[in-house]
Design a protein around this motif. Structure first.
Motif, mmCIF file in Angstrom:
data_model
loop_
_atom_site.group_PDB
_atom_site.id
_atom_site.type_symbol
_atom_site.label_atom_id
_atom_site.label_comp_id
_atom_site.label_asym_id
_atom_site.label_seq_id
_atom_site.Cartn_x
_atom_site.Cartn_y
_atom_site.Cartn_z
ATOM 1 N N LEU A 1 37.269 49.774 43.350
ATOM 2 C CA LEU A 1 38.240 50.543 44.122
ATOM 3 C C LEU A 1 39.434 49.684 44.523
ATOM 4 N N GLU A 2 39.165 48.477 44.958
ATOM 5 C CA GLU A 2 40.270 47.598 45.355
ATOM 6 C C GLU A 2 41.192 47.303 44.183
ATOM 7 N N LEU A 3 40.603 46.971 43.049
ATOM 8 C CA LEU A 3 41.424 46.638 41.890
ATOM 9 C C LEU A 3 42.099 47.874 41.313
ATOM 10 N N TRP A 4 41.412 49.019 41.379
ATOM 11 C CA TRP A 4 42.043 50.263 40.922
ATOM 12 C C TRP A 4 43.297 50.554 41.746
ATOM 13 N N GLU A 5 43.205 50.375 43.050
ATOM 14 C CA GLU A 5 44.371 50.608 43.903
ATOM 15 C C GLU A 5 45.494 49.622 43.583
ATOM 16 N N GLU A 6 45.123 48.378 43.327
ATOM 17 C CA GLU A 6 46.133 47.364 43.003
ATOM 18 C C GLU A 6 46.799 47.674 41.656
ATOM 19 N N ILE A 7 45.989 48.015 40.648
ATOM 20 C CA ILE A 7 46.515 48.204 39.297
ATOM 21 C C ILE A 7 47.251 49.531 39.140
ATOM 22 N N TYR A 8 46.648 50.590 39.670
ATOM 23 C CA TYR A 8 47.197 51.914 39.372
ATOM 24 C C TYR A 8 48.099 52.470 40.477
ATOM 25 N N LEU A 9 47.851 52.099 41.726
ATOM 26 C CA LEU A 9 48.709 52.595 42.794
ATOM 27 C C LEU A 9 49.915 51.686 43.007
ATOM 28 N N LYS A 10 49.666 50.378 43.057
ATOM 29 C CA LYS A 10 50.776 49.450 43.311
ATOM 30 C C LYS A 10 51.552 49.138 42.028
ATOM 31 N N ARG A 11 50.843 48.898 40.939
ATOM 32 C CA ARG A 11 51.501 48.534 39.681
ATOM 33 C C ARG A 11 51.751 49.731 38.777
ATOM 34 N N LYS A 12 51.287 50.906 39.178
ATOM 35 C CA LYS A 12 51.479 52.141 38.415
ATOM 36 C C LYS A 12 50.887 52.057 37.006
ATOM 37 N N GLY A 13 49.900 51.189 36.796
ATOM 38 C CA GLY A 13 49.270 51.069 35.493
ATOM 39 C C GLY A 13 50.162 50.441 34.442
ATOM 40 N N VAL A 14 51.188 49.738 34.877
ATOM 41 C CA VAL A 14 52.125 49.101 33.946
ATOM 42 C C VAL A 14 51.838 47.608 33.907
ATOM 43 N N PHE A 15 51.729 47.040 32.691
ATOM 44 C CA PHE A 15 51.368 45.639 32.541
ATOM 45 C C PHE A 15 52.469 44.870 31.826
ATOM 46 N N GLU A 16 52.419 43.578 31.990
ATOM 47 C CA GLU A 16 53.346 42.719 31.274
ATOM 48 C C GLU A 16 53.040 42.763 29.779
ATOM 49 N N GLU B 1 51.822 41.989 26.201
ATOM 50 C CA GLU B 1 50.600 41.368 25.690
ATOM 51 C C GLU B 1 49.490 41.304 26.740
ATOM 52 N N GLN B 2 49.646 42.091 27.795
ATOM 53 C CA GLN B 2 48.586 42.133 28.812
ATOM 54 C C GLN B 2 48.002 43.543 28.844
ATOM 55 N N ASN B 3 46.690 43.627 28.826
ATOM 56 C CA ASN B 3 46.038 44.923 28.961
ATOM 57 C C ASN B 3 45.207 44.939 30.239
ATOM 58 N N LEU B 4 44.436 46.000 30.405
ATOM 59 C CA LEU B 4 43.670 46.145 31.639
ATOM 60 C C LEU B 4 42.671 45.017 31.824
ATOM 61 N N GLU B 5 42.003 44.620 30.752
ATOM 62 C CA GLU B 5 41.006 43.552 30.865
ATOM 63 C C GLU B 5 41.654 42.250 31.309
ATOM 64 N N LYS B 6 42.812 41.932 30.732
ATOM 65 C CA LYS B 6 43.510 40.708 31.130
ATOM 66 C C LYS B 6 44.002 40.810 32.572
ATOM 67 N N ALA B 7 44.422 42.010 32.957
ATOM 68 C CA ALA B 7 44.866 42.197 34.344
ATOM 69 C C ALA B 7 43.716 41.986 35.318
ATOM 70 N N ILE B 8 42.530 42.460 34.947
ATOM 71 C CA ILE B 8 41.347 42.254 35.793
ATOM 72 C C ILE B 8 41.044 40.764 35.923
ATOM 73 N N ASN B 9 41.082 40.056 34.788
ATOM 74 C CA ASN B 9 40.825 38.610 34.820
ATOM 75 C C ASN B 9 41.810 37.901 35.740
ATOM 76 N N GLU B 10 43.090 38.284 35.635
ATOM 77 C CA GLU B 10 44.117 37.653 36.464
ATOM 78 C C GLU B 10 43.894 37.938 37.943
ATOM 79 N N LEU B 11 43.562 39.181 38.239
ATOM 80 C CA LEU B 11 43.361 39.552 39.641
ATOM 81 C C LEU B 11 42.152 38.847 40.237
ATOM 82 N N LEU B 12 41.099 38.723 39.460
ATOM 83 C CA LEU B 12 39.912 38.047 39.982
ATOM 84 C C LEU B 12 40.170 36.560 40.235
#
Length: 270
Positions: free
Chosen positions: A199-214, A216-227
């Motif tokens: 839930l915390e990461l979902w809010e960070e990725i999809y609410l704050k970042r709107k599901g938009v990534f840099e 060559e970055q996908n969701l898995e890489k975003a999770i790794n970075e956030l952790l």
């Protein structure tokens, strides 16, 4: 309104849009969102336990009564039994119950009329017993005010044998579950580490970042970075950062919980 087990599973599935089963019910039961109920008609006694004592059989009978209504299973001992009934799909014996909105402990009594004379004279009591016996009813001894060690509990207090099909669930309680955040219990604490972190990461990725990534970055890489860099705020996970055994296990679950699909938006960062 009450639903039986099968109806509750179907109702939860429609409400949550997710598959539900006995494990789902146990999550909600163990974290205070739902109570399990039984429909009961018969005689009950209310039991007063001695506060200094730790013995479950050290009590005094407070009163007896005929009762038709619902009994509630919502304490720690009940949860152990419910786990056996819902998860192991076995019948279980239960002896202690509560009434809704009543803190007294009740137990079912064997068939018969337990005389509760409440201070009337012995003459009136005998007349009452004679009247009941004349009607063909079995009259049990008066047990009001008696301590458990003076009673033959096996002949007075009986277990109710409960199966999955006997359990009822209140539709109003189901409707009150905050389904968008059902990883939280009523105290606002996460009862599942994986769901809480998701839930915390979902809010960070999809609410704050709107599901938009840099790029060559996908969701898995975003999770790794956030952790590695994100300060997790939940009580159980506040101090977890970086690559540890715990975060490795969590990441594996997050791929499922966050619905990793490869359809994420990518935006080139200038």
């Amino acid at each position: 309104m009450f639903l039986n087990y099968e109806e509750t599973i179907k109702y939860l599935k429609n409400v949550t849009r997710q598959n539900s089963n006995g494990f789902t019910l146990m999550h909600f039961l163990s974290n205070g969102y739902l109570n399990a109920y039984l429909n009961y008609e018969g005689e009950l006694c209310s039991k007063m336990y001695d506060i200094p004592s730790t013995g479950i059989d050290d009590f005094t009978i407070y009163s007896t009564e005929l009762y038709a209504g619902y009994l509630i299973l919502n304490n720690k001992e009940h949860l152990k039994v419910l786990n056996q009934v819902l998860i192991d799909d076995k019948a279980a014996n239960i002896v202690n119950f509560y009434k809704p909105l009543d803190c007294k402990i009740y137990s079912p009594l064997v068939a018969g009329t337990h005389v509760n004379y409440g201070g009337i004279s012995m003459k009136d009591l005998e007349a009452y017993v004679n009247m009941i016996e004349a009607c063909g009813e079995t009259v049990q001894k008066d047990i009001t005010g008696m301590r458990s060690e003076k009673l033959d509990l096996k002949t007075i207090i009986r277990n109710l044998r409960v199966n999955k099909k006997d359990l009822l669930f209140k539709i109003e309680e189901i409707n009150s579950i905050p389904l968008s955040h059902h990883a939280l219990n009523r105290k606002g604490e996460f009862y599942s580490s994986e769901l809480g972190l998701a839930l915390e990461l979902w809010e960070e990725i999809y609410l704050k970042r709107k599901g938009v990534f840099e790029e060559e970055q996908n969701l898995e890489k975003a999770i790794n970075e956030l952790l590695k860099n994100y300060e997790i705020t939940s009580t159980k996970l506040r101090s977890i950062k970086g690559e540890t055994d715990e975060t490795g296990r969590l990441k594996a679950r997050l791929k499922v919980l966050l619905n990793l699909s490869g359809k994420n938006k990518i935006r080139k960062i200038d």
